[in-house]
Design a protein around this motif. Structure first.
Motif, PDB file in Angstrom:
ATOM      1  N   LYS A   1      34.997  48.446  35.352  1.00  0.00           N
ATOM      2  CA  LYS A   1      35.404  47.038  35.367  1.00  0.00           C
ATOM      3  C   LYS A   1      34.325  46.148  34.754  1.00  0.00           C
ATOM      4  O   LYS A   1      34.619  45.258  33.963  1.00  0.00           O
ATOM      5  CB  LYS A   1      35.675  46.573  36.802  1.00  0.00           C
ATOM      6  N   ASN A   2      33.080  46.403  35.126  1.00  0.00           N
ATOM      7  CA  ASN A   2      31.980  45.603  34.594  1.00  0.00           C
ATOM      8  C   ASN A   2      31.797  45.820  33.101  1.00  0.00           C
ATOM      9  O   ASN A   2      31.502  44.876  32.373  1.00  0.00           O
ATOM     10  CB  ASN A   2      30.677  45.921  35.331  1.00  0.00           C
TER      11      ASN A   2
ATOM     12  N   GLN B   1      34.294  43.869  30.946  1.00  0.00           N
ATOM     13  CA  GLN B   1      34.105  42.423  30.877  1.00  0.00           C
ATOM     14  C   GLN B   1      33.134  42.000  29.786  1.00  0.00           C
ATOM     15  O   GLN B   1      33.084  40.826  29.428  1.00  0.00           O
ATOM     16  CB  GLN B   1      33.625  41.892  32.226  1.00  0.00           C
TER      17      GLN B   1
END
Length: 108
Positions: A77-78, A81
């Motif tokens: 997820k990081n 981004q």
């Protein structure tokens, strides 16, 4: 703890300082998720098999990681981004391969 090998592809338009910072950020992400980076290799700027986000090349970085498998999703997820990480791959392995890898040897 389970064993993983990760390859992250970074934008070819970044400087070496930014590349080092992004790799350090990735290592911090792993540390924050109670993981441990056992080894790492910088495979350098390599051609892509197909265009990704209009890039024909990318900086490849290889990591050997020990961590719980359910924490990988948080790292993904990081990475998603940040647009400078153009692709990533995590593979669960029974044991880490010996370094240096074939791709690292090809670079020389």
């Amino acid at each position: 703890m389970k064993y993983f090998e990760a390859v992250i592809l970074l934008s070819p338009e970044i400087s070496s300082n930014i590349k080092k910072k992004l790799c350090d950020d990735f290592e911090k992400l792993v540390d924050n998720e109670a993981g441990k980076i056992v080894n790492k290799e910088d495979w350098g700027l390599r051609d892509l098999s197909y265009k990704i986000q209009n890039f024909n090349k990318a900086f490849y970085n290889f990591f050997q990681i020990e961590m719980d498998g359910n924490k990988i999703q948080n790292i993904k997820k990081n990475l998603a981004q940040n647009e400078l990480f153009i692709r990533h791959l995590f593979v669960k392995v029974n044991k880490h391969q010996e370094l240096p890898t074939k791709l690292y040897n090809e670079k020389k």
